[in-house]
Scaffold this active site. Sequence first.
Site, mmCIF file in Angstrom:
data_model
loop_
_atom_site.group_PDB
_atom_site.id
_atom_site.type_symbol
_atom_site.label_atom_id
_atom_site.label_comp_id
_atom_site.label_asym_id
_atom_site.label_seq_id
_atom_site.Cartn_x
_atom_site.Cartn_y
_atom_site.Cartn_z
ATOM 1 N N ASP A 147 -32.614 -9.201 -2.023
ATOM 2 C CA ASP A 147 -33.911 -8.748 -3.144
ATOM 3 C C ASP A 147 -34.989 -7.788 -2.425
ATOM 4 O O ASP A 147 -35.146 -7.957 -1.104
ATOM 5 C CB ASP A 147 -34.391 -10.074 -3.444
ATOM 6 C CG ASP A 147 -33.754 -11.165 -4.283
ATOM 7 O OD1 ASP A 147 -32.883 -10.558 -5.006
ATOM 8 O OD2 ASP A 147 -33.817 -12.382 -4.151
ATOM 9 N N ASP A 170 -30.502 -8.809 -10.737
ATOM 10 C CA ASP A 170 -31.540 -9.914 -11.387
ATOM 11 C C ASP A 170 -32.114 -9.446 -12.867
ATOM 12 O O ASP A 170 -32.284 -9.901 -13.900
ATOM 13 C CB ASP A 170 -32.410 -10.427 -10.631
ATOM 14 C CG ASP A 170 -32.155 -11.128 -9.374
ATOM 15 O OD1 ASP A 170 -30.875 -11.450 -9.494
ATOM 16 O OD2 ASP A 170 -32.726 -10.987 -8.523
#
Length: 171
Positions: A123, A141
């Site tokens: 991330d 995401d």
Amino acid sequence: MKKTLCSTGLRWLWLAIAVVVLDLGTKQYVMQTFRLYESVEVMPFLNFTYAHNYGAAFSFLADKGGWQRWFFALIALAICIALVVMMYKNKASAKLSNIAYALIIGGALGNLSDRLIHGFVIDFIDVYVGDWHWPTFNIADMGICIGAGLIIIESFFPDKKAQLQNSKNQK
């Protein structure tokens, strides 16, 4: 009438491929450019912060010893298979649902790739207001969330086939 790739929702799979390529490309850039937890301000509300996520959304089950890696991998694979089947059954003209499914597939495959290769998801997008930070996320995401949002939006529009059938039944 015989189904062809272009006549089904599978025609939109190019979008899933684009999400995977963009996701994996940005993650590779972040891994090569940043040290773990290094953060660079991009805008007054956006940082690029390199992080590892061993769980799912919002680091759900991140501290459970490793079994969740395979659990989330199986879920992602099952969702991708189910959505590809749904795209095959859809007509290519059902743009909104096919785009939504393709975005979710692309996101699921991007994060699945991380889980299988690294054992965690990379991330790096850190959105914040003042001292409050949204959980760090990635392009995959975003694809999943936008796809899910499109499915929700689509649910507010009546199905044309159902409307036509109802009007025929009322006559």
